[in-house]
Design a protein around this motif. Structure first.
Motif, PDB file in Angstrom:
ATOM      1  N   ASP A  89      -2.768 -16.072  -3.913  1.00 47.41           N
ATOM      2  CA  ASP A  89      -4.239 -16.027  -4.295  1.00 47.41           C
ATOM      3  C   ASP A  89      -4.973 -17.158  -4.449  1.00 47.41           C
ATOM      4  N   ARG A  90      -4.612 -18.502  -4.595  1.00 54.19           N
ATOM      5  CA  ARG A  90      -5.312 -19.605  -4.376  1.00 54.19           C
ATOM      6  C   ARG A  90      -5.848 -19.830  -2.835  1.00 54.19           C
ATOM      7  N   ARG A  91      -4.791 -19.566  -1.944  1.00 55.04           N
ATOM      8  CA  ARG A  91      -5.222 -19.720  -0.666  1.00 55.04           C
ATOM      9  C   ARG A  91      -6.412 -18.635  -0.223  1.00 55.04           C
ATOM     10  N   ASP A  92      -6.340 -17.412  -0.573  1.00 54.25           N
ATOM     11  CA  ASP A  92      -7.474 -16.522  -0.218  1.00 54.25           C
ATOM     12  C   ASP A  92      -8.585 -16.712  -1.217  1.00 54.25           C
ATOM     13  N   ARG A  93      -8.720 -17.280  -2.165  1.00 53.03           N
ATOM     14  CA  ARG A  93      -9.930 -17.885  -2.933  1.00 53.03           C
ATOM     15  C   ARG A  93     -10.622 -19.017  -2.105  1.00 53.03           C
ATOM     16  N   LEU A  94      -9.972 -20.034  -1.664  1.00 47.18           N
ATOM     17  CA  LEU A  94     -10.364 -21.245  -0.895  1.00 47.18           C
ATOM     18  C   LEU A  94     -10.886 -20.785   0.378  1.00 47.18           C
ATOM     19  N   ILE A  95     -10.151 -19.530   1.013  1.00 41.82           N
ATOM     20  CA  ILE A  95     -10.559 -19.355   2.671  1.00 41.82           C
ATOM     21  C   ILE A  95     -12.180 -18.437   2.116  1.00 41.82           C
ATOM     22  N   ALA A  96     -12.277 -17.683   1.167  1.00 46.70           N
ATOM     23  CA  ALA A  96     -13.380 -17.115   0.851  1.00 46.70           C
ATOM     24  C   ALA A  96     -14.541 -18.143   0.473  1.00 46.70           C
ATOM     25  N   GLU A  97     -14.244 -19.219  -0.060  1.00 46.18           N
ATOM     26  CA  GLU A  97     -15.237 -20.460  -0.349  1.00 46.18           C
ATOM     27  C   GLU A  97     -15.529 -21.005   0.837  1.00 46.18           C
ATOM     28  N   ALA A  98     -14.580 -21.271   1.909  1.00 45.34           N
ATOM     29  CA  ALA A  98     -14.880 -21.908   3.145  1.00 45.34           C
ATOM     30  C   ALA A  98     -15.940 -20.968   3.941  1.00 45.34           C
ATOM     31  N   GLY A 106     -16.188 -17.477  -6.022  1.00 41.82           N
ATOM     32  CA  GLY A 106     -15.738 -18.319  -5.212  1.00 41.82           C
ATOM     33  C   GLY A 106     -17.037 -18.642  -4.399  1.00 41.82           C
ATOM     34  N   ALA A 107     -18.178 -18.005  -4.156  1.00 43.79           N
ATOM     35  CA  ALA A 107     -19.191 -18.507  -3.247  1.00 43.79           C
ATOM     36  C   ALA A 107     -19.999 -19.288  -4.307  1.00 43.79           C
ATOM     37  N   VAL A 108     -20.237 -18.928  -5.564  1.00 46.89           N
ATOM     38  CA  VAL A 108     -21.001 -19.918  -6.581  1.00 46.89           C
ATOM     39  C   VAL A 108     -20.174 -21.243  -6.546  1.00 46.89           C
ATOM     40  N   SER A 109     -19.033 -21.438  -6.675  1.00 45.13           N
ATOM     41  CA  SER A 109     -18.126 -22.330  -6.757  1.00 45.13           C
ATOM     42  C   SER A 109     -18.442 -23.337  -5.593  1.00 45.13           C
ATOM     43  N   ALA A 110     -18.274 -22.809  -4.308  1.00 48.38           N
ATOM     44  CA  ALA A 110     -18.455 -23.170  -3.176  1.00 48.38           C
ATOM     45  C   ALA A 110     -19.912 -24.130  -2.887  1.00 48.38           C
ATOM     46  N   LEU A 111     -20.842 -23.198  -3.337  1.00 48.61           N
ATOM     47  CA  LEU A 111     -22.114 -23.554  -2.962  1.00 48.61           C
ATOM     48  C   LEU A 111     -22.576 -24.941  -4.126  1.00 48.61           C
TER      49      LEU A 111
END
Length: 113
Positions: free
Chosen positions: A97-106, A22-27
């Motif tokens: 599950d998708r919500r949680d991933r996006l929140i983690a990325e944000a 998640g962090a890698v994707s967001a960064l």
């Protein structure tokens, strides 16, 4: 103090080592958005006669735009906001599950502001 872009790049390597997808994707997404914002406007380019073309290695290169720290921060904030809005939509549709991933990325991006 380091710039936001430098902090994003510096955070990418540890996130990759930790396999924090998640962090890698967001960064990567935030860095790509910054790079895209620096690209020159296609409307500025004009075609012309061949004999008027620049000659030589790099003669036709155009310099990228220089973004200020405020503009870069605005891009990252927009990336965060987009993820939070999408997370809300996923929650309404039951995709927790998708919500949680996006929140983690944000959250990963917000931690670097």
């Amino acid at each position: 103090m380091t710039s936001l872009r430098e902090r994003l790049r510096a955070a990418l390597k540890p996130a990759m080592k930790a396999r924090d997808l998640g962090a890698v994707s967001a960064l990567r997404s935030a860095l790509a958005a910054i790079d895209n914002a620096e690209a020159i406007d296609v409307g500025e380019m004009r075609a012309g006669a061949m004999e008027d073309s620049p000659v030589g290695l790099g003669a036709a290169e155009a310099s990228r735009r220089d973004l200020t720290d405020v503009e870069i921060e605005a891009i990252v904030r927009r990336e965060i906001d987009e993820r939070r809005v999408a997370a809300t939509e996923y929650e309404h549709h039951g995709a927790i599950d998708r919500r949680d991933r996006l929140i983690a990325e944000a959250d990963a991006l917000a931690a670097l502001l």
